[in-house]
Design an enzyme around this catalytic site. Structure first.
Site, PDB file in Angstrom:
ATOM      1  N   ARG A   1      47.157   4.033   3.181  1.00  0.00           N
ATOM      2  CA  ARG A   1      47.367   5.561   3.100  1.00  0.00           C
ATOM      3  C   ARG A   1      47.786   6.355   4.548  1.00  0.00           C
ATOM      4  O   ARG A   1      46.942   5.906   5.409  1.00  0.00           O
ATOM      5  CB  ARG A   1      46.088   6.431   2.652  1.00  0.00           C
ATOM      6  CG  ARG A   1      46.063   7.981   2.715  1.00  0.00           C
ATOM      7  CD  ARG A   1      44.917   8.571   2.010  1.00  0.00           C
ATOM      8  NE  ARG A   1      44.720   7.857   0.773  1.00  0.00           N
ATOM      9  CZ  ARG A   1      43.281   7.523   0.540  1.00  0.00           C
ATOM     10  NH1 ARG A   1      42.307   7.494   1.439  1.00  0.00           N
ATOM     11  NH2 ARG A   1      43.147   7.003  -0.669  1.00  0.00           N
TER      12      ARG A   1
ATOM     13  N   CYS B   1      37.028  14.824  16.868  1.00  0.00           N
ATOM     14  CA  CYS B   1      36.717  15.562  15.945  1.00  0.00           C
ATOM     15  C   CYS B   1      36.694  17.023  16.296  1.00  0.00           C
ATOM     16  O   CYS B   1      35.705  17.395  17.100  1.00  0.00           O
ATOM     17  CB  CYS B   1      35.577  15.024  15.182  1.00  0.00           C
ATOM     18  SG  CYS B   1      35.129  15.656  13.364  1.00  0.00           S
TER      19      CYS B   1
ATOM     20  N   CYS C   1      36.192  10.107  -4.190  1.00  0.00           N
ATOM     21  CA  CYS C   1      35.940   9.432  -2.955  1.00  0.00           C
ATOM     22  C   CYS C   1      35.051  10.406  -2.086  1.00  0.00           C
ATOM     23  O   CYS C   1      35.153  11.613  -2.197  1.00  0.00           O
ATOM     24  CB  CYS C   1      36.982   9.275  -2.236  1.00  0.00           C
ATOM     25  SG  CYS C   1      36.781   8.169  -0.640  1.00  0.00           S
TER      26      CYS C   1
ATOM     27  N   CYS D   1      39.071  13.654  -2.411  1.00  0.00           N
ATOM     28  CA  CYS D   1      37.906  13.129  -1.677  1.00  0.00           C
ATOM     29  C   CYS D   1      37.247  14.076  -0.945  1.00  0.00           C
ATOM     30  O   CYS D   1      37.601  15.045  -0.454  1.00  0.00           O
ATOM     31  CB  CYS D   1      38.798  12.559  -0.248  1.00  0.00           C
ATOM     32  SG  CYS D   1      40.013  11.189  -0.922  1.00  0.00           S
TER      33      CYS D   1
ATOM     34  N   CYS E   1      32.003  11.888  17.894  1.00  0.00           N
ATOM     35  CA  CYS E   1      33.516  11.389  17.847  1.00  0.00           C
ATOM     36  C   CYS E   1      34.519  12.292  18.647  1.00  0.00           C
ATOM     37  O   CYS E   1      34.651  13.607  18.194  1.00  0.00           O
ATOM     38  CB  CYS E   1      33.962  11.572  16.431  1.00  0.00           C
ATOM     39  SG  CYS E   1      32.545  10.812  15.406  1.00  0.00           S
TER      40      CYS E   1
ATOM     41  N   CYS F   1      28.674  18.883  13.240  1.00  0.00           N
ATOM     42  CA  CYS F   1      28.084  17.883  12.956  1.00  0.00           C
ATOM     43  C   CYS F   1      27.610  17.032  14.274  1.00  0.00           C
ATOM     44  O   CYS F   1      27.968  17.116  15.544  1.00  0.00           O
ATOM     45  CB  CYS F   1      29.562  16.789  12.839  1.00  0.00           C
ATOM     46  SG  CYS F   1      29.019  15.068  12.522  1.00  0.00           S
TER      47      CYS F   1
ATOM     48  N   CYS G   1      36.990   2.579   1.383  1.00  0.00           N
ATOM     49  CA  CYS G   1      38.213   3.056   1.797  1.00  0.00           C
ATOM     50  C   CYS G   1      37.806   3.086   3.448  1.00  0.00           C
ATOM     51  O   CYS G   1      36.825   3.544   3.947  1.00  0.00           O
ATOM     52  CB  CYS G   1      38.314   4.581   1.538  1.00  0.00           C
ATOM     53  SG  CYS G   1      39.428   5.436   2.252  1.00  0.00           S
TER      54      CYS G   1
HETATM   55  N1  SAM Z   1      31.543  12.556   8.887  1.00  0.00           N
HETATM   56  C1  SAM Z   1      32.144  11.629   8.197  1.00  0.00           C
HETATM   57  C2  SAM Z   1      32.496  10.376   8.825  1.00  0.00           C
HETATM   58  O1  SAM Z   1      32.803  10.306   9.889  1.00  0.00           O
HETATM   59  O2  SAM Z   1      32.347   9.224   8.284  1.00  0.00           O
HETATM   60  C3  SAM Z   1      33.426  12.072   7.364  1.00  0.00           C
HETATM   61  C4  SAM Z   1      34.252  12.996   7.976  1.00  0.00           C
HETATM   62  S1  SAM Z   1      35.479  12.414   9.215  1.00  0.00           S
HETATM   63  C5  SAM Z   1      36.252  13.703   9.641  1.00  0.00           C
HETATM   64  C6  SAM Z   1      36.590  11.243   8.481  1.00  0.00           C
HETATM   65  C7  SAM Z   1      37.704  10.647   9.219  1.00  0.00           C
HETATM   66  O3  SAM Z   1      38.682  11.767   9.455  1.00  0.00           O
HETATM   67  C8  SAM Z   1      37.395  10.173  10.483  1.00  0.00           C
HETATM   68  O4  SAM Z   1      36.667   8.896  10.441  1.00  0.00           O
HETATM   69  C9  SAM Z   1      38.654  10.062  11.496  1.00  0.00           C
HETATM   70  O5  SAM Z   1      39.179   8.589  11.296  1.00  0.00           O
HETATM   71  C10 SAM Z   1      39.274  11.303  10.660  1.00  0.00           C
HETATM   72  N2  SAM Z   1      39.715  12.394  11.684  1.00  0.00           N
HETATM   73  C11 SAM Z   1      38.956  13.154  11.735  1.00  0.00           C
HETATM   74  N3  SAM Z   1      39.160  13.779  12.918  1.00  0.00           N
HETATM   75  C12 SAM Z   1      40.489  13.524  13.150  1.00  0.00           C
HETATM   76  C13 SAM Z   1      41.902  14.009  13.936  1.00  0.00           C
HETATM   77  N4  SAM Z   1      41.591  14.972  14.948  1.00  0.00           N
HETATM   78  N5  SAM Z   1      42.646  13.361  13.880  1.00  0.00           N
HETATM   79  C14 SAM Z   1      43.015  12.222  13.022  1.00  0.00           C
HETATM   80  N6  SAM Z   1      42.200  11.832  12.349  1.00  0.00           N
HETATM   81  C15 SAM Z   1      40.896  12.413  12.402  1.00  0.00           C
HETATM   82 FE1  SF4 Z   2      31.143  13.990  12.527  1.00  0.00          FE
HETATM   83 FE2  SF4 Z   2      33.591  14.334  12.803  1.00  0.00          FE
HETATM   84 FE3  SF4 Z   2      32.527  12.243  13.670  1.00  0.00          FE
HETATM   85 FE4  SF4 Z   2      32.708  12.581  10.761  1.00  0.00          FE
HETATM   86  S1  SF4 Z   2      34.269  12.290  12.484  1.00  0.00           S
HETATM   87  S2  SF4 Z   2      30.636  11.911  12.283  1.00  0.00           S
HETATM   88  S3  SF4 Z   2      32.582  14.963  10.947  1.00  0.00           S
HETATM   89  S4  SF4 Z   2      31.837  14.020  14.514  1.00  0.00           S
END
Ligand code: SAM
Ligand code: SF4
Length: 333
Positions: A266, A65, A134, A102, A62, A58, A194
């Protein structure tokens, strides 16, 4: 005054939310449990299954992530899954009591083309099985939100993650307003929202209070509010954050339940690390939705998820029941 008029508000001030959040913990939990019982059948729990339909690589940064291309996390990127593969997962999940599937894609934003069409087909096929679908696909235009709606999408996930002021410490490749704009585009369609956050990013109590205030000032409230506990992924800037005390998790959950009485609350990432007794306290504080899995993971193997069998045993032990899908029967506050 009806209970709805008394409890459903969209004009929360940070100081008011702080006063709720800072109450003695057991008082706060009892208050949340009472609100939960006024608005929801107290034994019902929504069991959801998360499928990573496109994993890794990606472009967003973030800091939590595993799927961000900015960090070396050992994730092997996977292309978009086949529709039939997703349908097979959905069928297995439904047989195990799952009511919501989801579909998550590690995209910054949706782009028009073959891949988006393939996701639309996944939505149609899984909705036809009678499940709530979702999607979480990153940023959307109003036109894309409309196409998702036409495919029958039930909910769209787009988390705010943290407070507006702490957000730039976590993500620099998009803004808080980008997030709010996508949520507004979803709100122009019948798709439910959500939207929640993550605990454990190094944020202060004040940041948590501000995030909860922002969520509770969305009108209508998000129908679903996921609260994640950070899964500390090696290789990311958040790898060495302090674990979040259970007491803080309970405080956030109970406050969210009081502020957004009709929403599904949730407990998402991080639940696998809580004991059954700790999870029971979370249900008491107003949680009525969980993720469960047949492969032991949420989106990637870096975030563990309890199995269907473990969760069925937990719900039975606590006298809770997995609720049916709400397709065609939407609730908002
Ligand atoms: N790329 C999309 C986005 O960011 O909207 C969807 C995927 S993202 C993995 C969805 C959510 O998962 C993120 O907004 C975050 O809140 C949660 N998430 C991702 N990595 C995480 C982690 N290491 N620990 C806890 N929550 C996490
Ligand atoms: Fe990309 Fe992870 Fe951020 Fe979602 S949470 S936008 S998958 S880097």
């Amino acid at each position: 005054m009806t209970t709805t008029e008394r409890d459903c508000r969209y004009d929360w001030q940070v100081a008011e939310v702080q006063a709720i959040y800072e109450q003695p913990l057991l008082e706060l939990i009892v208050q949340a449990a009472n609100v939960h019982r006024r608005y929801h059948p107290p034994r019902d729990v929504q069991v959801c299954k998360l499928v990573s339909v496109k994993t890794g690589g990606c472009p967003e940064d973030c800091a939590y992530c595993a799927q961000s291309a900015h960090y070396q996390t050992g994730i092997t990127p996977q292309p978009l899954m086949d529709v039939e593969e997703v349908v097979a997962i959905a069928q297995r999940a439904k047989a195990q009591g799952v009511s919501r599937l989801c579909l998550g894609a590690a995209w910054r934003e949706v782009r028009p083309g073959r891949q988006f069409d393939q996701v639309l087909e996944m939505i149609r096929r899984v909705t036809d099985l009678g499940l709530e679908v979702c999607c979480t696909l990153g940023m959307l235009t109003p036109e894309q939100a409309q196409r998702l709606s036409e495919a029958g999408l039930y909910a769209y996930n787009h988390n705010l993650d943290t407070s507006r002021r702490y957000y730039p410490q976590v993500i620099t490749t998009r803004t808080y307003d980008d997030r709010l704009n996508t949520i507004a585009h979803i709100r122009q369609t019948p798709i439910t929202v959500c939207c929640g956050g993550i605990l454990g990013l190094g944020e202060t109590h004040q940041d948590r209070i501000e995030l909860l205030t922002t969520l509770a000032c969305l009108q209508p409230h998000p129908e679903s509010v996921p609260i994640n506990i950070l899964s500390r992924v090696p290789g990311t800037p958040m790898a060495n954050q302090e674990p979040v005390p259970l007491w803080d998790v309970l405080r956030v959950l109970a406050t969210a339940r009081i502020l957004m009485p009709k929403s599904d609350l949730r407990l998402a990432a991080g639940r696998a690390h809580l004991s059954p007794a700790e999870q029971a306290l979370c249900f008491l504080a107003g949680v009525n939705s969980i993720f469960s899995s047949d492969d032991g993971q949420m989106l990637t193997r870096t975030t563990p998820c309890p199995s269907y069998q473990q969760d069925q045993a937990l719900l039975a032990q606590l006298g809770l029941v997995a609720r049916a899908p709400r397709v065609g029967n939407k609730t908002t506050c």
